[in-house]
Design a protein around this motif. Structure first.
Motif, PDB file in Angstrom:
ATOM      1  N   ARG A  96     -24.460  -6.629 -39.992  1.00  0.00           N
ATOM      2  CA  ARG A  96     -24.772  -8.062 -39.879  1.00  0.00           C
ATOM      3  C   ARG A  96     -26.070  -8.263 -39.098  1.00  0.00           C
ATOM      4  N   ARG A  98     -28.501  -6.093 -38.792  1.00  0.00           N
ATOM      5  CA  ARG A  98     -29.627  -5.610 -39.595  1.00  0.00           C
ATOM      6  C   ARG A  98     -30.023  -6.640 -40.654  1.00  0.00           C
ATOM      7  N   ALA A  99     -29.052  -7.335 -41.212  1.00  0.00           N
ATOM      8  CA  ALA A  99     -29.329  -8.298 -42.285  1.00  0.00           C
ATOM      9  C   ALA A  99     -29.606  -9.702 -41.760  1.00  0.00           C
ATOM     10  N   HIS A 101     -31.020 -13.169 -40.708  1.00  0.00           N
ATOM     11  CA  HIS A 101     -32.086 -13.924 -41.355  1.00  0.00           C
ATOM     12  C   HIS A 101     -33.165 -14.379 -40.377  1.00  0.00           C
ATOM     13  N   LYS A 215     -37.247  -7.967 -41.818  1.00  0.00           N
ATOM     14  CA  LYS A 215     -36.422  -7.389 -42.882  1.00  0.00           C
ATOM     15  C   LYS A 215     -37.111  -6.178 -43.506  1.00  0.00           C
ATOM     16  N   TRP A 218     -37.098  -2.877 -41.442  1.00  0.00           N
ATOM     17  CA  TRP A 218     -35.874  -2.094 -41.599  1.00  0.00           C
ATOM     18  C   TRP A 218     -35.877  -1.358 -42.945  1.00  0.00           C
ATOM     19  N   SER A 219     -36.307  -2.033 -43.987  1.00  0.00           N
ATOM     20  CA  SER A 219     -36.341  -1.395 -45.307  1.00  0.00           C
ATOM     21  C   SER A 219     -37.232  -0.159 -45.304  1.00  0.00           C
TER      22      SER A 219
END
Length: 263
Positions: A96, A98-99, A101, A215, A218-219
């Motif tokens: 959560r 990491r994702a 917004h 975001k 992290w990707s």
């Protein structure tokens, strides 16, 4: 007296503060606390543009509370599944975060042990006090690091250094974390929250693309170069369609500071 919340949420303007609030237990994580944390994250995303995570009392977070639903040595047997709480609670919390917004900053003081170390190191930016201690204590009780620690440590400080910390059940302070690139800044304890909130305010006044930047960072840990080129291309398309992009260009041409709104 009313019962104190396990997690405190405070929102001022565009900045949300989430604080672990079990100081008597050094903010050790139990199931109820993780559930409260998830609810606080939902609310922070709805109302704020940046989040600061910290802990009340003498420690940031001392890891899993072994008496609070996690594996308890007194009850261990051959059928004990010490991974089950990860599947039901800790891993969803880490996923959560990491994702999330919105960008978030962790402000670490005192002990950050086990899963608490993972939470402290997972921030988009990490501030630590001079007395902060990141503790890898899993091997001392016959377990393995979890909550994403392998991913974060090995990819940040390298396999050999990470193994030294994890195999020996060691600890490292704020200055060591700074030298290894695990934290952004080390500050005096009395300045921790002021510095974290100052950074948070700067981010909160930035464009909508900042959420996309965190975001994509992290990707980039997992994707190969070609995949990241595609991801960046799509993100640039979306960012170019925001009001903040138009405002940024107009401000540049008009030689004035931009007034971003996050839209």
């Amino acid at each position: 007296m009313p019962e104190q919340p396990l997690v405190e949420l405070e929102i001022a303007g565009k900045v949300a503060q989430v604080r672990f609030n079990r100081p008597q237990a050094l903010n050790a994580l139990n199931f109820a606390m993780i559930d409260a944390m998830a609810a606080a994250l939902d609310e922070a995303e709805r109302q704020a543009r940046v989040l600061v995570l910290s802990g009340n009392g003498r420690a940031f977070c001392s890891g899993a509370d072994l008496s609070g639903g996690f594996a308890c040595p007194a009850e261990c047997d051959e059928e004990q599944d010490c991974g089950a709480p990860l599947e039901t609670h800790l891993n969803p919390l880490m996923a959560r975060l990491r994702a999330l917004h919105i960008p978030w900053i962790s402000a670490v003081h005192g002990a950050a042990a086990g899963g608490g170390a993972a939470l402290g190191l997972a921030g988009d930016m990490v501030l630590a006090t001079e007395d902060a201690q990141f503790v890898m204590a899993f091997a001392r009780i016959g377990l393995v690091p979890d909550s994403g620690i392998f991913h974060m440590l090995v990819r940040t400080i390298g396999r050999v250094r990470a193994n030294e910390m994890m195999l020996l059940g060691g600890r490292f302070g704020g200055e060591q974390a700074l030298e290894w690139g695990l934290v952004n800044r080390v500050v005096p304890g009395e300045r921790l929250m002021a510095e974290a909130l100052e950074l948070a305010q700067r981010i909160a006044e930035g464009p909508a693309s900042l959420a996309t930047i965190r975001k994509l960072s992290w990707s980039a840990l997992d994707e190969d170069f070609a995949a990241m080129l595609r991801v960046e291309r799509e993100a640039q398309r979306d960012s170019g369609r925001t009001q903040d992009f138009r405002e940024g260009v107009c401000a540049f041409l008009e030689k004035r500071p931009p007034r971003f709104t996050g839209a």
